[in-house]
Design an enzyme around this catalytic site. Structure first.
Site, PDB file in Angstrom:
ATOM      1  N   GLY A  56     -16.452 -18.459 -54.027  1.00  0.00           N
ATOM      2  CA  GLY A  56     -17.560 -18.706 -54.934  1.00  0.00           C
ATOM      3  C   GLY A  56     -18.067 -20.127 -54.894  1.00  0.00           C
ATOM      4  N   GLY A  73     -14.116 -18.093 -57.500  1.00  0.00           N
ATOM      5  CA  GLY A  73     -14.047 -17.453 -58.806  1.00  0.00           C
ATOM      6  C   GLY A  73     -12.609 -17.360 -59.286  1.00  0.00           C
ATOM      7  CG  ASP A  90     -17.806 -12.445 -53.345  1.00  0.00           C
ATOM      8  OD1 ASP A  90     -17.547 -13.588 -52.884  1.00  0.00           O
ATOM      9  OD2 ASP A  90     -17.384 -12.062 -54.466  1.00  0.00           O
ATOM     10  CD  GLU A 103     -13.955 -14.585 -49.810  1.00  0.00           C
ATOM     11  OE1 GLU A 103     -14.487 -15.361 -50.634  1.00  0.00           O
ATOM     12  OE2 GLU A 103     -13.972 -14.797 -48.575  1.00  0.00           O
TER      13      GLU A 103
END
Length: 359
Positions: free
Chosen positions: A119, A71, A150, A142
Site C-alpha cells: 500500500g 496496509g 493490489d 504479496e
C-alpha cells in the site's frame, strides 16, 4: 498522578509555506495504513485541492525507517478470521485514494525514503513526482503472504520496461532507488539528508506552481543512485518472464546459468502457488487494460475472494503473527492449482468501487 499521555494522531497535516504536508505517523508500525489514516489522507487531499494557497502536496513518513510498509494486514487477517462483514472496508476506501492520487489536480510529491511496500507503493507511485533515496527499499511482497499485488500495482507493474514488473510481482523482492526509477515507479533520487531542504524549497513556490516547476526543484537536489540489477539483468528477465504460466517461467529460469536466475527461481518456489498464478494472470490482464480503474476493480474482486481461502491467513500467520517464516500453502504445489479454480477470483460478487471515475 501524572496526566495520561495524549496519543499522537496517525496522520499529521502540516504546512510549510505553500506546500501542504501529509505526514504518516505510525513510525513503530513502519507507518502501515489503517482505515482512519486513509480517511485522514482523503480529507487532507480534498482540503489542499480546494485551498488556493497550497501549491503542492507532499507525502512524508515519520521516523527514519520508511514511508509506508503497506496496509495493516494483521487487522485484515483478524477481521477475516472473525467473519467481520466489514473486512473489505479498508480496501473499499484505500483503492479510491490510489485513483485520486493518480489524477490529483495539483503537484503531488511522495518522499519514498526507507521502506515502501504494498500500500505504500499505492500512495506514492501513482503520484506525479516520486522521490527515492539511497535508503529506499521498495517491493510488492504479496505472493509471500498468500495475497496478490493490489493498490493499482497490476496497472503500474506491466508498464515497467520489459518483464521487470512481472519479476517484481512474482518474486516480491525488494529493489532500491535505481531499480525503482528504472521500473518507472519513481522519478528522481535524492540524499535522505536533503529531504527537509526539498520540502522548504517546495514550500517556497508560488500558490499555483506547475508540475514542471516542481520537477525543476526536485532535479536541483537530485543525485545519481547506486547501480541496480534491472539494467544488467533485463535481457535475462525478459527471456524468462515472457511466458504466461508460472511453470514455464520457472523452467526458463532453471535453464539459465548464474546466481541471479537460480536465486530468483528459489524465491518464487517459496511463494504461495495460488498467489503466483493469480498474480501472473492479473499482471497479464493489467497489461491489456485501458485504465487504472479497471485494474483496481479486478484487484478488489480477487482480494475479496482471497479472504475466503487458506493461503492469506497462513501467510500472515507465518510472517506477522508466529514469525516462523514457514508457511504451509494449500494447495502446496503449482501443478495442484487448477486454472479453472482461479475463475472464482475474477467473478465479481460486490458493488463496483467506481460508479464513475471520480472520488
Amino acid at each position: 498522578m501524572p496526566e495520561a499521555a495524549i496519543p499522537s494522531p496517525e496522520v499529521i497535516i502540516d504546512r510549510v509555506g505553500s506546500a501542504g504536508i501529509i505526514r504518516l505517523n505510525r513510525p513503530k508500525a513502519l507507518n502501515s495504513l489503517t482505515l482512519s489514516m486513509v480517511r485522514a489522507m482523503k480529507a487532507a487531499m480534498h482540503d489542499f485541492a480546494e485551498d488556493d494557497t497550497v501549491a503542492t502536496v507532499v507525502l512524508v513518513g515519520e521516523g527514519e525507517r520508511g514511508l509506508c510498509a503497506g496496509g495493516d494486514i494483521r487487522a485484515i487477517h483478524d477481521m477475516g478470521r472473525a467473519g467481520d462483514p466489514d473486512v473489505t472496508q479498508f480496501w473499499r476506501e484505500e483503492f479510491p485514494i490510489n485513483y485520486a492520487i493518480a489524477h490529483y489536480p495539483k503537484p503531488y510529491v511522495a518522499l519514498m525514503d526507507g521502506i515502501v511496500m504494498g500500500g505504500g507503493v499505492g500512495i506514492a507511485s501513482h503520484g506525479k513526482h516520486r522521490v527515492v533515496t539511497g535508503r529506499t527499499r521498495l517491493a510488492m511482497p504479496e505472493t509471500g503472504i498468500g495475497y496478490v499485488p493490489d493498490v493499482g500495482a497490476t496497472w503500474l507493474l506491466p508498464r515497467a520496461p520489459g518483464e521487470t514488473g512481472t519479476w517484481m510481482g512474482l518474486t516480491g523482492q525488494e529493489i532500491g532507488a535505481a531499480d525503482a526509477i528504472y521500473a518507472r515507479l519513481a522519478d528522481a533520487c535524492l540524499s535522505s539528508d536533503d529531504l527537509p531542504a526539498l520540502i522548504e524549497a517546495l514550500g517556497g513556490l508560488g500558490g499555483s506552481a506547475s508540475d514542471s516547476e516542481v520537477r525543476a526543484v526536485i532535479d536541483g537536489f537530485a543525485v545519481q543512485p547506486a547501480g541496480g540489477k534491472f539494467a544488467t539483468q533485463q535481457a535475462l528477465i525478459n527471456r524468462c518472464f515472457r511466458f504466461d504460466t508460472v511453470e514455464e517461467i520457472l523452467e526458463a529460469l532453471r535453464q539459465e546459468e548464474g546466481e541471479f536466475a537460480a536465486r530468483t527461481r528459489d524465491v518464487i518456489l517459496k511463494r504461495s502457488p495460488t498467489s503466483l498464478k493469480l498474480t501472473l494472470r492479473l499482471l497479464r490482464l493489467g497489461r491489456n487494460s485501458s485504465s487504472l480503474v479497471e485494474c483496481l476493480e479486478r484487484e478488489f474482486t480477487a482480494a475479496s475472494e482471497i479472504l475466503k481461502n487458506h493461503d492469506f491467513y497462513e501467510g500472515v500467520r507465518a510472517a506477522i503473527i508466529d514469525k516462523d517464516r514457514n508457511p504451509q500453502w494449500w494447495p502446496g504445489r503449482l501443478e495442484e492449482v487448477n486454472e479453472a479454480d482461479l475463475e472464482g477470483y475474477f467473478t465479481s460478487r460486490h458493488p463496483v468501487l467506481f460508479a464513475d471515475h471520480r472520488l
